[in-house]
Design an enzyme around this catalytic site. Structure first.
Site, PDB file in Angstrom:
ATOM      1  N   GLU A 272       0.825  -1.209   0.000  1.00 14.26           N
ATOM      2  CA  GLU A 272       0.000   0.000   0.000  1.00 14.26           C
ATOM      3  C   GLU A 272       0.857   1.255   0.000  1.00 14.26           C
ATOM      4  O   GLU A 272       1.992   1.248   0.476  1.00 14.26           O
ATOM      5  CB  GLU A 272      -0.896   0.030   1.255  1.00 14.26           C
ATOM      6  CG  GLU A 272      -1.940  -1.045   1.272  1.00 14.26           C
ATOM      7  CD  GLU A 272      -2.968  -0.851   2.392  1.00 14.26           C
ATOM      8  OE1 GLU A 272      -2.944   0.193   3.081  1.00 14.26           O
ATOM      9  OE2 GLU A 272      -3.787  -1.765   2.557  1.00 14.26           O
ATOM     10  N   THR A 273       0.272   2.315  -0.500  1.00 16.21           N
ATOM     11  CA  THR A 273       0.951   3.610  -0.440  1.00 16.21           C
ATOM     12  C   THR A 273       1.040   4.050   1.011  1.00 16.21           C
ATOM     13  O   THR A 273       0.093   3.903   1.771  1.00 16.21           O
ATOM     14  CB  THR A 273       0.138   4.654  -1.221  1.00 16.21           C
ATOM     15  OG1 THR A 273       0.072   4.241  -2.571  1.00 16.21           O
ATOM     16  CG2 THR A 273       0.756   6.029  -1.132  1.00 16.21           C
ATOM     17  N   LYS A 274       2.180   4.569   1.372  1.00 19.23           N
ATOM     18  CA  LYS A 274       2.314   5.097   2.731  1.00 19.23           C
ATOM     19  C   LYS A 274       2.088   6.606   2.663  1.00 19.23           C
ATOM     20  O   LYS A 274       2.899   7.337   2.122  1.00 19.23           O
ATOM     21  CB  LYS A 274       3.705   4.796   3.269  1.00 19.23           C
ATOM     22  CG  LYS A 274       3.887   5.193   4.708  1.00 19.23           C
ATOM     23  CD  LYS A 274       5.191   4.627   5.234  1.00 19.23           C
ATOM     24  CE  LYS A 274       5.294   4.829   6.727  1.00 19.23           C
ATOM     25  NZ  LYS A 274       5.209   6.214   7.118  1.00 19.23           N
ATOM     26  N   ARG A 279      -2.495  10.242  11.314  1.00 19.03           N
ATOM     27  CA  ARG A 279      -3.440   9.140  11.423  1.00 19.03           C
ATOM     28  C   ARG A 279      -4.741   9.665  12.016  1.00 19.03           C
ATOM     29  O   ARG A 279      -4.723  10.382  13.019  1.00 19.03           O
ATOM     30  CB  ARG A 279      -2.828   8.075  12.351  1.00 19.03           C
ATOM     31  CG  ARG A 279      -3.615   6.785  12.428  1.00 19.03           C
ATOM     32  CD  ARG A 279      -3.439   6.034  11.124  1.00 19.03           C
ATOM     33  NE  ARG A 279      -4.011   4.692  11.183  1.00 19.03           N
ATOM     34  CZ  ARG A 279      -3.349   3.617  11.613  1.00 19.03           C
ATOM     35  NH1 ARG A 279      -2.111   3.732  12.037  1.00 19.03           N
ATOM     36  NH2 ARG A 279      -3.924   2.442  11.612  1.00 19.03           N
ATOM     37  N   GLU A 428       7.911   8.319   1.626  1.00 17.05           N
ATOM     38  CA  GLU A 428       9.022   7.898   2.480  1.00 17.05           C
ATOM     39  C   GLU A 428       9.130   6.390   2.660  1.00 17.05           C
ATOM     40  O   GLU A 428      10.074   5.904   3.262  1.00 17.05           O
ATOM     41  CB  GLU A 428       8.927   8.572   3.849  1.00 17.05           C
ATOM     42  CG  GLU A 428       7.589   8.340   4.498  1.00 17.05           C
ATOM     43  CD  GLU A 428       7.636   8.517   6.000  1.00 17.05           C
ATOM     44  OE1 GLU A 428       8.660   8.966   6.540  1.00 17.05           O
ATOM     45  OE2 GLU A 428       6.638   8.175   6.643  1.00 17.05           O
ATOM     46  N   LYS A 433       0.900  -5.303   3.987  1.00 16.34           N
ATOM     47  CA  LYS A 433      -0.099  -5.890   4.881  1.00 16.34           C
ATOM     48  C   LYS A 433      -0.432  -7.322   4.484  1.00 16.34           C
ATOM     49  O   LYS A 433      -0.543  -7.636   3.305  1.00 16.34           O
ATOM     50  CB  LYS A 433      -1.378  -5.047   4.871  1.00 16.34           C
ATOM     51  CG  LYS A 433      -1.159  -3.653   5.425  1.00 16.34           C
ATOM     52  CD  LYS A 433      -2.429  -2.818   5.437  1.00 16.34           C
ATOM     53  CE  LYS A 433      -2.142  -1.422   5.955  1.00 16.34           C
ATOM     54  NZ  LYS A 433      -3.299  -0.526   5.839  1.00 16.34           N
TER      55      LYS A 433
HETATM   56  P1  ATP Z   1       4.452   4.655  14.200  1.00 16.60           P
HETATM   57  O1  ATP Z   1       3.252   5.394  13.749  1.00 16.60           O
HETATM   58  O2  ATP Z   1       4.512   3.283  13.619  1.00 16.60           O
HETATM   59  O3  ATP Z   1       4.670   4.674  15.674  1.00 16.60           O
HETATM   60  P2  ATP Z   1       5.793   6.844  13.025  1.00 16.60           P
HETATM   61  O4  ATP Z   1       4.873   7.781  13.696  1.00 16.60           O
HETATM   62  O5  ATP Z   1       7.231   7.211  12.918  1.00 16.60           O
HETATM   63  O6  ATP Z   1       5.714   5.397  13.645  1.00 16.60           O
HETATM   64  P3  ATP Z   1       5.884   5.957  10.414  1.00 16.60           P
HETATM   65  O7  ATP Z   1       6.941   4.973  10.790  1.00 16.60           O
HETATM   66  O8  ATP Z   1       6.299   7.039   9.530  1.00 16.60           O
HETATM   67  O9  ATP Z   1       5.195   6.607  11.633  1.00 16.60           O
HETATM   68  O10 ATP Z   1       4.695   5.130   9.759  1.00 16.60           O
HETATM   69  C1  ATP Z   1       3.578   4.601  10.391  1.00 16.60           C
HETATM   70  C2  ATP Z   1       2.361   5.446  10.097  1.00 16.60           C
HETATM   71  O11 ATP Z   1       2.097   5.474   8.716  1.00 16.60           O
HETATM   72  C3  ATP Z   1       1.077   4.920  10.656  1.00 16.60           C
HETATM   73  O12 ATP Z   1       0.898   5.220  12.001  1.00 16.60           O
HETATM   74  C4  ATP Z   1       0.021   5.623   9.789  1.00 16.60           C
HETATM   75  O13 ATP Z   1      -0.339   6.852  10.396  1.00 16.60           O
HETATM   76  C5  ATP Z   1       0.764   5.916   8.513  1.00 16.60           C
HETATM   77  N1  ATP Z   1       0.222   5.299   7.304  1.00 16.60           N
HETATM   78  C6  ATP Z   1       0.284   5.874   6.098  1.00 16.60           C
HETATM   79  N2  ATP Z   1      -0.253   5.128   5.161  1.00 16.60           N
HETATM   80  C7  ATP Z   1      -0.696   4.003   5.748  1.00 16.60           C
HETATM   81  C8  ATP Z   1      -1.351   2.813   5.270  1.00 16.60           C
HETATM   82  N3  ATP Z   1      -1.646   2.628   3.983  1.00 16.60           N
HETATM   83  N4  ATP Z   1      -1.661   1.865   6.184  1.00 16.60           N
HETATM   84  C9  ATP Z   1      -1.359   2.032   7.487  1.00 16.60           C
HETATM   85  N5  ATP Z   1      -0.726   3.116   7.986  1.00 16.60           N
HETATM   86  C10 ATP Z   1      -0.392   4.106   7.129  1.00 16.60           C
END
Ligand code: ATP
Length: 616
Positions: A272-274, A279, A428, A433
């Site tokens: 999936e796209t991040k 959140r 990034e 999943k």
């Molecule tokens: P974490 O949220 O895991 O504690 P973090 O705040 O540093 O760590 P990242 O490591 O950058 O966040 O990435 C996790 C976050 O990515 C998730 O908490 C969610 O908000 C976000 N996210 C973006 N796209 C998705 C997606 N497709 N599915 C699930 N999460 C996603």
């Protein structure tokens, strides 16, 4: 008879302590784990049945199995203070209350319960020894309810702590007068916090509820386990999720690329796209909306409680399909620039949660999961089923409501390709999943969600300063501007002090800068761009590999160009660039205004770096 208000009544005030002890006796005698569990389950089922009839008008009652559970698992009890009573003390109380002569055989049996000569087969088990001593001295049938026993045990614990011996004696006396010898045996075990019935804690929890042990391990509260999990059909992950109340969303585990296939059980998975934003969980019931952040903070005032207010709700309310009455969605709230049609990254310094109305950016919600639809909870449905519901939920609307995309993959190589593309799109990382994963609030490890990002291992590779020699127009949203750059290193001049005259193409970089920086760079380079026609390649001092691989749309004379600092995960072989190698996951860190075009990295330096990297 005076009618008792059902809501006020606790089941434990009705169930005789004898019933509990008879069940324990049965479990003790039964052979084999399954038979033991069966006996406990019958007792529990009867309790539940009675509970449901007593509380049928008050489904949210706090009454529960806890009064019995704390007697069945006394070692897990945290609410009642310690009794501070050991076998010897209890023996002395018994001798005193029963008026036994100090050196009578029964008194000696109790005091020396460990000695085999006195106790025969029961040696060492104080409760069993006491049973024989009490057999002819206690009533044949007990008359206390479970609640009364708990009250008396409370009184023993608090009075013993307060050194109020007389009160302790009075409570023990009351217990002795109103319980049978068999009940006394179990009572003693409850006080000693060890039931010895051949069914351990895990066994009791497993019969009670499939999530009981998990919940106890995190909360350490038997009361909470009994209240929250009173319905065996409702799973823990569903309990946390309900309309208009915040819960902690499921998280992803960061893992190295090498681990992806194993974590996905070597089966098909989703890429999936991040999205890079905040959140946010959207709760909707008809015209009423609520938005909660990851920590449960309410941001409804910002995004809008109703279709006529807020920075998001007015734009998305009409997107929902007509069958959607209520739902809970999980997704990421991002900033969208309608001019450039681009999602802004968090690095672009804005706060989607507190955006001013006159901002250039608009709020967009990117949805990737659904937890509830029209009252039906989905936390226990696998992701592949949840996404099916998502597809039919709403019609996306550009710049406001987006349906997260996913593609099927199986291998690490596919992940690397997707990651490269993501980095190229200035994202990034990726979220991976497992299609079979259920939704577990607040869970990270083993959740079935993985985050992969390029591994920029510090020290493994230095940053490189390269010169921009070409540009590529963006795709889609950024088609009107140069979004990626072709970079090169210099062939070192023969005589020191001389400026380099030849350049080898080395890498293509498209991420790491903000749109503002991109715009500024564009302004500076704009006057010098010249079209690069692959069919009629221009005469330049920039050397390409055969076939003009990775030819840019426009090129620039290095003398007119900029030096940029690039960070990457590693150097890898590549025939797409003249150097024969390139960077994996390159990120543009900054423009080196302090460096002249001629100060960029040379081929020799690049060779040293490759050798170094190989050595590490
Ligand atoms: P974490 O949220 O895991 O504690 P973090 O705040 O540093 O760590 P990242 O490591 O950058 O966040 O990435 C996790 C976050 O990515 C998730 O908490 C969610 O908000 C976000 N996210 C973006 N796209 C998705 C997606 N497709 N599915 C699930 N999460 C996603």
């Amino acid at each position: 008879l005076i009618p008792i208000s059902a809501a006020m009544m606790a089941v434990s005030a009705t169930v005789p302590f004898t019933h509990l002890c008879t069940m324990l006796e049965g479990v003790d005698r039964a052979k084999g784990k399954d038979n033991k569990k069966k006996i406990f389950k019958e007792f529990l089922d009867k309790w539940r049945e009675f509970h449901n009839s007593v509380h049928k008008d008050d489904p949210n009652t706090e009454d529960s199995f806890y009064p019995a559970m704390r007697l069945i698992l006394p070692q897990c009890e945290r609410e009642r203070i310690a009794y501070g009573i050991k076998e010897f003390t209890l023996a002395k109380y018994y001798i005193e209350i029963l008026g036994l002569a100090k050196d009578s055989p029964d008194a000696l049996k109790l005091l020396k319960y460990r000695a085999p000569s006195h106790a025969k087969g029961e040696a060492g088990d104080f409760a069993a020894v006491a049973y024989f001593v009490l057999k002819n001295r206690c009533p044949e049938k007990g008359s206390l309810t479970i609640q009364e026993v708990n009250d008396l045990l409370d009184s023993i614990a608090t009075n013993n702590a307060a050194k109020n011996k007389e009160e302790v004696r009075r409570s023990i006396l009351k217990l002795l007068r109103s319980t049978s010898a068999m009940e006394q045996k179990w009572l003693i075990r409850m006080i000693m916090k060890e039931l010895k019935m051949g069914m351990n804690q895990a066994g009791v929890f497993a019969v009670f509820h499939p999530d009981a042990e998990d919940l106890f391990n995190v909360t350490n509260s038997l009361a909470k386990v009994c209240i929250d999990l009173r319905d065996p059909r409702v799973r823990l992950n569903e309990i946390a999720i309900s309309l208009f109340s915040p819960f902690k969303p499921m998280l992803g585990q960061r893992i190295p690329l090498d681990g992806v296939e194993k974590e996905m059980h070597h089966e098909m998975f989703y890429i999936e796209t991040k999205f890079d934003g905040e959140r946010m969980l959207l709760h909707k019931d008809g015209d009423t909306y609520k938005y909660f952040s990851r920590s449960g903070k309410d941001y409804t005032h910002q995004f809008g409680a109703h279709p006529l207010e807020g920075s998001l709700t007015p734009y998305i309310h009409n997107c929902f399909a007509s069958h959607v009455k209520s739902c809970i969605l999980d997704g990421e709230m991002v900033g969208y620039n309608p001019q450039t049609k681009a999602i802004m990254s968090k690095g672009d310094k804005f706060d989607i949660k507190n955006m001013a109305e006159d901002s250039d950016l608009q709020t967009m919600y990117c949805v990737f999961d659904i937890l509830l639809l029209n009252g039906q909870k989905f936390a226990n449905s696998p992701l592949r089923e949840r996404v099916d519901y998502l597809d039919k939920l709403f019609t996306p609307i550009e710049g406001r409501l987006l349906l997260g995309d996913r593609k099927d993959a199986r291998t690490k190589a596919e992940v690397i390709d997707a990651l490269n593309e993501a980095i190229d799109r200035r994202e990034e990382g990726l979220v991976i999943k497992y299609p079979g994963s259920k939704y577990a609030p607040d869970k990270r490890k083993g959740s079935g969600w993985l985050k992969v990002k390029p591994e920029y291992v510090d020290g493994l590779m230095d940053q490189v300063d390269v010169v921009i020699v070409g540009g590529y127009f963006g795709k889609g949203r950024r088609s009107h501007m140069i979004s990626h750059f072709l970079c090169a290193v210099a062939v070192q001049p023969n005589t020191p002090g001389e400026k380099p005259a030849l350049f080898h193409t080395f890498c293509r970089v498209g991420s790491g800068y903000t749109l503002k920086e991109l715009y500024q760079m564009g302004q500076r380079l704009h006057p010098h761009w010249r079209v690069f026609d692959k069919k009629k390649p221009p005469k330049t001092n920039i050397l390409f590999p055969s076939g003009y691989k990775e030819a840019p749309d426009v090129w620039i004379d290095p003398e007119q160009s900029l030096v940029v600092q690039i960070k990457a995960a590693e150097i890898i072989e590549s025939d797409k660039f003249k150097t024969g190698c390139t960077l994996r996951f390159p990120r543009l860190e900054k423009v080196r205004d302090d460096k002249e075009w001629s100060d960029c990295m040379t081929l020799d330096e690049l060779d040293d770096m490759r050798k170094n990297a190989e050595g590490k």
